[in-house]
Design an enzyme around this catalytic site. Structure first.
Site, mmCIF file in Angstrom:
data_model
loop_
_atom_site.group_PDB
_atom_site.id
_atom_site.type_symbol
_atom_site.label_atom_id
_atom_site.label_comp_id
_atom_site.label_asym_id
_atom_site.label_seq_id
_atom_site.Cartn_x
_atom_site.Cartn_y
_atom_site.Cartn_z
ATOM 1 N N GLY A 13 -8.085 5.552 1.524
ATOM 2 C CA GLY A 13 -8.292 5.756 0.002
ATOM 3 C C GLY A 13 -8.152 7.123 -0.640
ATOM 4 C CG LEU A 93 -1.377 -0.749 4.998
ATOM 5 C CD1 LEU A 93 -1.837 -0.456 6.391
ATOM 6 C CD2 LEU A 93 -0.245 -0.387 4.562
ATOM 7 C CE LYS A 94 -3.691 -11.104 2.345
ATOM 8 N NZ LYS A 94 -2.720 -11.914 3.429
ATOM 9 C CG ASN A 108 4.233 0.534 -2.116
ATOM 10 O OD1 ASN A 108 3.101 0.505 -1.656
ATOM 11 N ND2 ASN A 108 5.254 0.748 -0.924
ATOM 12 C CG HIS A 110 7.147 3.475 2.301
ATOM 13 N ND1 HIS A 110 6.575 2.614 3.128
ATOM 14 C CD2 HIS A 110 8.082 4.155 3.145
ATOM 15 C CE1 HIS A 110 7.166 2.636 4.177
ATOM 16 N NE2 HIS A 110 7.850 3.601 4.409
ATOM 17 C CG ASP A 151 8.565 -0.658 2.339
ATOM 18 O OD1 ASP A 151 7.517 -0.367 1.566
ATOM 19 O OD2 ASP A 151 8.396 -0.884 3.456
ATOM 20 C CD GLU A 180 2.089 9.594 1.204
ATOM 21 O OE1 GLU A 180 1.364 8.614 0.379
ATOM 22 O OE2 GLU A 180 2.335 9.646 2.226
HETATM 23 C C1 GAR Z 1 -0.256 6.787 2.475
HETATM 24 O O1 GAR Z 1 0.259 7.805 3.225
HETATM 25 C C2 GAR Z 1 0.639 5.867 2.046
HETATM 26 O O2 GAR Z 1 2.035 6.142 1.638
HETATM 27 C C3 GAR Z 1 0.793 4.823 2.939
HETATM 28 O O3 GAR Z 1 -0.458 4.472 3.423
HETATM 29 C C4 GAR Z 1 -1.265 5.569 3.296
HETATM 30 C C5 GAR Z 1 -2.428 5.383 2.440
HETATM 31 O O4 GAR Z 1 -3.293 6.601 2.434
HETATM 32 N N1 GAR Z 1 1.292 3.809 2.806
HETATM 33 C C6 GAR Z 1 2.208 2.758 3.515
HETATM 34 O O5 GAR Z 1 2.425 3.168 4.476
HETATM 35 C C7 GAR Z 1 2.960 1.506 2.731
HETATM 36 N N2 GAR Z 1 3.912 1.040 3.450
HETATM 37 P P1 GAR Z 1 -4.980 6.566 1.480
HETATM 38 O O6 GAR Z 1 -5.386 5.018 1.967
HETATM 39 O O7 GAR Z 1 -5.680 7.767 2.301
HETATM 40 O O8 GAR Z 1 -4.521 6.741 0.214
#
Ligand code: GAR
Length: 194
Positions: A13, A93-94, A108, A110, A151, A180
Site C-alpha cells: 500500500g 493483483l486480481k 492501473n 505497472h 496490462d 512510480e
Molecule cells: C507497485 O510496484 C505496482 O507497480 C505493482 O505492485 C506494487 C504495489 O506496491 N503492480 C503490479 O505489479 C501490477 N501488475 P504497493 O502495494 O506498495 O503500492
C-alpha cells in the site's frame, strides 16, 4: 472539480499512502479524496495505511467458484456506494471485470515499460527479475487505462530509469518505484484534465 478515488489494493500500500498524503495536502495540486479502499486480501499493509488516514476500507475476497464478473459486480457496488468517479488499481493483483458505467475510468500502474514485461503472472518482483534476466538497460513504469486484457489498455504516462549492471531485483524495484510515485499522481492529474 474535486475527484473521488476508489483505490484497490492487495499488498503493502505505498501508493495508497502516497495518494492519501497528496489528497490531504492542500499544497499538493492533487484535487481528490480517497472515498474507499478495497483489498482482496485481509491483513495487508495497505489496510493499515487506510486506518491511519481514517479511510473507509473494505475487504472483498474472491469466493470459491465465483466468476470474474460476479466478483467485479460486488466490487463496483461498493465503489458506487462510495461515490467514487475514478478507480485506481494500486498493486491490485486480481483480475477485475469492469461494468460499462466505469469503462475508461479504471487506471492501473505497472512496474515495467509496457507492453514489455506485462500480462498474467507478471507483477511485482517477478517483473524486475525478468527485466534483469533479459539484460534490459532501461526499465520504468506505466500508468494505463484498464480494459478486459491484462496490462493492455491505452497508456497515460510512462517514466523510465536505467538498469545498472550490478542491480539486484530489489535495487531495480526501488529505482522503478521512485518513478512510480511520481507517475501515478501525474497521470491522474492529466487524466482529469483531458
Ligand atoms: C507497485 O510496484 C505496482 O507497480 C505493482 O505492485 C506494487 C504495489 O506496491 N503492480 C503490479 O505489479 C501490477 N501488475 P504497493 O502495494 O506498495 O503500492
Amino acid at each position: 472539480m474535486s475527484h473521488r478515488l476508489a483505490v484497490l489494493v492487495s499488498g503493502t500500500g505505498r501508493h495508497l499512502e502516497n495518494l492519501a498524503s497528496l489528497a490531504a495536502d492542500p499544497a499538493a495540486d492533487f484535487d481528490a479524496e480517497v472515498g474507499v479502499v478495497i483489498s482482496n486480501r485481509p491483513g495487508v499493509g495497505a489496510l493499515h495505511h487506510a486506518a491511519r488516514f481514517d479511510l473507509r476500507a473494505e475487504v472483498l475476497e474472491g469466493a470459491e467458484g465465483e466468476t470474474d464478473e460476479e466478483y467485479g459486480r460486488r466490487v463496483f457496488d461498493v465503489i458506487r456506494d462510495a461515490g467514487a468517479d475514478t478507480v485506481v488499481l494500486a498493486g491490485f493483483l486480481k483480475k477485475l471485470w469492469i461494468p460499462d458505467d466505469f469503462a475508461g475510468r479504471v487506471i492501473n500502474i505497472h512496474p515495467s515499460l509496457l507492453p514489455a514485461f506485462g500480462g498474467k503472472g507478471c507483477y511485482g518482483m517477478r517483473v524486475h527479475r525478468a527485466v534483469l534476466e533479459r539484460g534490459c538497460q532501461v526499465s520504468g513504469c506505466t500508468v494505463h487505462l484498464v480494459d478486459e486484457v491484462y496490462d493492455n489498455g491505452p497508456i497515460l504516462l510512462q517514466r523510465w530509469c536505467p538498469v545498472e549492471a550490478t542491480d539486484s531485483a530489489s535495487d531495480l524495484a526501488a529505482r522503478v518505484f521512485d518513478e512510480e510515485l511520481i507517475a501515478l499522481p501525474e497521470a491522474l492529474r492529466r487524466f482529469w484534465s483531458r
